[in-house]
Design an enzyme around this catalytic site. Structure first.
Site, PDB file in Angstrom:
ATOM      1  N   TYR A  82      34.943 -18.146 -30.632  1.00  0.00           N
ATOM      2  CA  TYR A  82      33.371 -17.811 -30.575  1.00  0.00           C
ATOM      3  C   TYR A  82      32.998 -16.546 -29.905  1.00  0.00           C
ATOM      4  CZ  TYR A  82      33.100 -22.289 -33.127  1.00  0.00           C
ATOM      5  OH  TYR A  82      32.947 -23.316 -33.929  1.00  0.00           O
TER       6      TYR A  82
ATOM      7  N   ARG B  42      33.335 -14.006 -32.365  1.00  0.00           N
ATOM      8  CA  ARG B  42      32.285 -14.007 -33.488  1.00  0.00           C
ATOM      9  C   ARG B  42      30.884 -13.467 -33.068  1.00  0.00           C
ATOM     10  NH1 ARG B  42      31.644 -19.442 -36.225  1.00  0.00           N
ATOM     11  NH2 ARG B  42      30.723 -18.165 -37.388  1.00  0.00           N
TER      12      ARG B  42
ATOM     13  N   GLN C 232      22.162 -22.694 -42.074  1.00  0.00           N
ATOM     14  CA  GLN C 232      23.463 -23.080 -41.271  1.00  0.00           C
ATOM     15  C   GLN C 232      24.224 -22.093 -40.387  1.00  0.00           C
ATOM     16  OE1 GLN C 232      25.508 -25.462 -44.480  1.00  0.00           O
ATOM     17  NE2 GLN C 232      24.297 -24.248 -45.424  1.00  0.00           N
TER      18      GLN C 232
ATOM     19  N   HIS D   4      23.041 -25.729 -37.301  1.00  0.00           N
ATOM     20  CA  HIS D   4      24.237 -25.656 -36.714  1.00  0.00           C
ATOM     21  C   HIS D   4      24.544 -24.941 -35.379  1.00  0.00           C
ATOM     22  CE1 HIS D   4      26.321 -26.566 -40.960  1.00  0.00           C
ATOM     23  NE2 HIS D   4      25.810 -27.572 -40.239  1.00  0.00           N
TER      24      HIS D   4
ATOM     25  N   CYS E 259      28.059 -24.603 -15.594  1.00  0.00           N
ATOM     26  CA  CYS E 259      26.322 -25.049 -15.935  1.00  0.00           C
ATOM     27  C   CYS E 259      25.399 -24.840 -15.110  1.00  0.00           C
ATOM     28  CB  CYS E 259      26.408 -26.541 -16.518  1.00  0.00           C
ATOM     29  SG  CYS E 259      24.849 -27.037 -16.674  1.00  0.00           S
TER      30      CYS E 259
ATOM     31  N   GLY F 166      23.466 -18.508 -50.577  1.00  0.00           N
ATOM     32  CA  GLY F 166      24.443 -18.209 -50.009  1.00  0.00           C
ATOM     33  C   GLY F 166      25.153 -19.318 -49.261  1.00  0.00           C
TER      34      GLY F 166
ATOM     35  N   LEU G 124      26.569 -16.288 -54.970  1.00  0.00           N
ATOM     36  CA  LEU G 124      27.496 -15.300 -55.738  1.00  0.00           C
ATOM     37  C   LEU G 124      28.058 -15.986 -56.794  1.00  0.00           C
ATOM     38  CD1 LEU G 124      28.490 -12.513 -55.380  1.00  0.00           C
ATOM     39  CD2 LEU G 124      30.378 -13.158 -53.989  1.00  0.00           C
TER      40      LEU G 124
ATOM     41  N   ALA H 234      23.475 -11.682 -52.759  1.00  0.00           N
ATOM     42  CA  ALA H 234      22.018 -11.981 -51.928  1.00  0.00           C
ATOM     43  C   ALA H 234      21.370 -10.682 -51.797  1.00  0.00           C
ATOM     44  CB  ALA H 234      22.330 -12.641 -50.624  1.00  0.00           C
TER      45      ALA H 234
END
Ligand code: OAD
Length: 230
Positions: free
Chosen positions: A53, A56, A88, A106, A133, A172, A199, A216
């Protein structure tokens, strides 16, 4: 005035340079879902999950919205009725394109979540194993993204919107992942016109009344122009 509910998936961000999951060379051909997108995977190897992550998050930080994101923001601003955007996607390209109140079912890469107490805060660029935290002080910080086996966010709100929709569009998304893949049937049952913009035909294409295939960045601005000219 007509209420429009729009569901988007990874395909809307593909032309902004963010890889989809199931297209050739997509994220799920490079990583096992069980390893990087489940609570068990995180428990087994938090380092791998944080790294996945983090990469990303870094990639999404420099990505720019494409004409499809911008067109949906324009529809929200100019349509006389309500336009509800459900995504999402965990990137922020709808917001960067000018959209408001996007329901990230999500989760988001921008968020951190305490696995212990449920507190949420803004994720640092790089999350580490044992991320502290700020509320409870435990080291259970994880990306605030929904994994397989977890319940997506905003479901009550989303079903209420689908039940009141006049027009539902899915853009998409491959239609592989529920509950999102079932939204078209919910909207159709409520009497909405349904349209898929993708697509290629999705797994649930037969549930849509209307379909438009292509990238798109082309199909979405054209569709929005048509709606706003009506
Ligand atoms: P997928 O990767 O499953 O599907 C992407 C869809 O976008 C495919 O149907 C492509 O044909 C289409 N597509 C690709 N490029 C496009 C373009 N330029 N224009 C329009 N469409 C294009 O992604 P999602 O359906 O979003 O969940 O995946 C759903 C969920 O599965 C994700 O949110 C993620 C994933 O596992 C979690 O991680 C929980």
């Amino acid at each position: 005035m007509e209420k429009i509910v729009i569901l988007t998936g990874a395909g809307i961000s593909a032309e902004s340079g963010l890889g989809t999951f199931r297209d050739e060379g997509g994220l799920w051909s490079q990583h096992r879902i069980e390893d990087v997108a489940t609570p068990d995977g995180f428990a087994r190897n938090p380092q791998l999950v944080q790294e996945f992550y983090n990469a990303r998050r870094q990639q999404a930080a420099t990505a720019k919205p494409n004409p499809a994101h911008v067109a949906l923001a324009r529809l929200q601003a100019e349509w006389p009725g309500e336009v509800i955007l459900v995504t999402q996607n965990v990137d922020a390209l709808h917001e960067k394109g000018g959209a408001q109140d996007v329901l990230h079912m999500h989760g988001t890469l921008a968020g951190a979540l305490c696995a212990g107490c449920g507190h949420r805060w803004t994720a640092p660029d790089t999350m580490r194993v044992g991320e502290l935290c700020p509320a409870c002080g435990a080291g259970g910080g994880r990306p605030d993204v929904v994994w397989f086996g977890e319940i997506p966010y905003f479901m009550d709100q989303i079903y209420a919107h689908l039940g009141a929709a006049d027009l539902f569009a899915a853009i998409g998304t491959s239609g592989n992942v529920y509950p999102a893949a079932g939204f078209v049937q919910e909207a159709a049952m409520a009497g909405a016109h349904t349209i898929e913009l993708n697509l290629d035909p999705s797994e649930v294409v037969s549930n849509f009344a209307e379909t438009r295939f292509g990238p798109a960045s082309k199909t979405v601005p054209a569709w929005v122009d048509e709606l706003l000219r009506r």
